[in-house]
Design a protein around this motif. Structure first.
Motif, PDB file in Angstrom:
ATOM      1  N   PHE A  57      38.562  53.633  40.718  1.00 26.78           N
ATOM      2  CA  PHE A  57      37.284  53.238  41.207  1.00 26.78           C
ATOM      3  C   PHE A  57      37.122  51.817  40.557  1.00 26.78           C
ATOM      4  N   LEU A  58      37.391  51.537  39.368  1.00 18.56           N
ATOM      5  CA  LEU A  58      37.237  50.283  38.690  1.00 18.56           C
ATOM      6  C   LEU A  58      38.051  49.281  39.634  1.00 18.56           C
ATOM      7  N   ILE A  59      39.229  49.763  39.877  1.00 18.04           N
ATOM      8  CA  ILE A  59      40.080  48.899  40.659  1.00 18.04           C
ATOM      9  C   ILE A  59      39.481  48.464  42.263  1.00 18.04           C
ATOM     10  N   MET A  62      36.651  46.115  41.690  1.00 18.92           N
ATOM     11  CA  MET A  62      37.027  44.876  41.103  1.00 18.92           C
ATOM     12  C   MET A  62      37.438  44.020  42.719  1.00 18.92           C
ATOM     13  N   GLN A  63      38.259  44.795  43.561  1.00 22.77           N
ATOM     14  CA  GLN A  63      38.574  44.301  44.754  1.00 22.77           C
ATOM     15  C   GLN A  63      37.425  43.886  45.633  1.00 22.77           C
ATOM     16  N   ARG A  70      40.448  36.346  42.023  1.00 17.37           N
ATOM     17  CA  ARG A  70      40.563  35.456  41.224  1.00 17.37           C
ATOM     18  C   ARG A  70      41.598  35.644  40.085  1.00 17.37           C
ATOM     19  N   LEU A  71      41.831  36.908  39.848  1.00 15.95           N
ATOM     20  CA  LEU A  71      43.238  37.126  39.153  1.00 15.95           C
ATOM     21  C   LEU A  71      44.534  36.625  39.529  1.00 15.95           C
ATOM     22  N   ILE A  72      44.687  36.682  40.673  1.00 17.65           N
ATOM     23  CA  ILE A  72      45.835  36.063  41.241  1.00 17.65           C
ATOM     24  C   ILE A  72      45.819  34.571  41.356  1.00 17.65           C
TER      25      ILE A  72
END
Length: 239
Positions: A57-59, A62-63, A70-72
């Protein structure tokens, strides 16, 4: 961080080891102990399923809010993404392992680790206990290595980020205001790599360490129960 998890594992092993004067349970007490172990294994598996659901769910969250983009973009080296993917793979393995331990913890199995250990004892194999330890804990050692690798990858990303920052400083041609502003913008990329990889390594290591610690705890209980069952069987035959 790895030393912390190692100390926790050793504490669990010491807490579940059978003492030299251990008296194996029998009758109703032994059946109750087996039932408790089975219930514990089932709670561990469903607890893992709940935690895995929260993680996915957190993944998704974040998506939805653009954190993965932002991470990539913030970590063009891809180390942070590799750490996250490694965490997902090991988490899936932990679920599969929890399911296997749950199946082996069921009382009255005619086959499985318990039956194999008793059969090895009947055949007089001196390495029976070592083989039992390998079945219950052997695969965990590889998973612990991958969990520790997340921290090392995070440190690698930190080093890569600082190397990029130092390279930008070395390429500076002057200290005019425009040049300094450009240099700071370029250094921000290296700092982002260092911070993102460190954060990803710490979070994933904590997540995997918790799961593996619980698996080790259940494997210790299962091994102790199998040893107690074998001791009880030997006592009954000797009587």
């Amino acid at each position: 961080m790895s030393g912390f998890w190692q100390s926790m594992r050793e504490r669990n092993r010491a807490g579940t080891a059978l003492p030299a004067d251990y008296a194996p349970p029998g009758g109703a007490a032994g059946a109750a102990g087996a039932a408790d172990l089975s219930a514990l294994a089932q709670r561990l598996f469903w607890g893992w399923a709940l935690l895995a659901g929260v993680a996915f769910f957190l993944i998704w969250w974040m998506q939805r809010h653009g954190w993965w983009v932002r991470l990539i973009e913030g970590d063009p080296s891809g180390i942070s993404l590799l750490i996250v993917l490694l965490g997902v793979v090991v988490t899936g393995w932990c679920g599969r392992r929890a399911w296997r331990l749950q199946a082996e913890a069921q009382p009255g199995l005619a086959q499985g680790w318990r039956a194999r250990y008793l059969d090895e004892l009947r055949r007089g194999q001196p390495e029976a206990t070592a083989l039992l330890s390998e079945r219950t804990h052997g695969p965990h050692e590889t998973a612990w290595w991958f969990a520790a690798a997340t921290i090392k990858l995070g440190l690698l990303g930190t080093v890569v980020g600082f190397i990029l920052m130092s390279m930008q400083i070395g390429q500076s041609q002057g200290f005019e205001l425009a040049e300094v502003q450009k240099l700071l913008q370029q250094m921000t990329g290296g700092m982002a790599i260092a911070l993102y990889t460190t954060l990803a390594g710490l979070v994933v290591n904590l997540w995997l360490g918790l799961q593996l610690l619980l698996l080790d705890r259940l494997a210790d209980r299962l091994a102790a129960d199998i040893l107690a069952d074998a001791a009880a069987t030997s006592t009954v035959r000797g009587a």
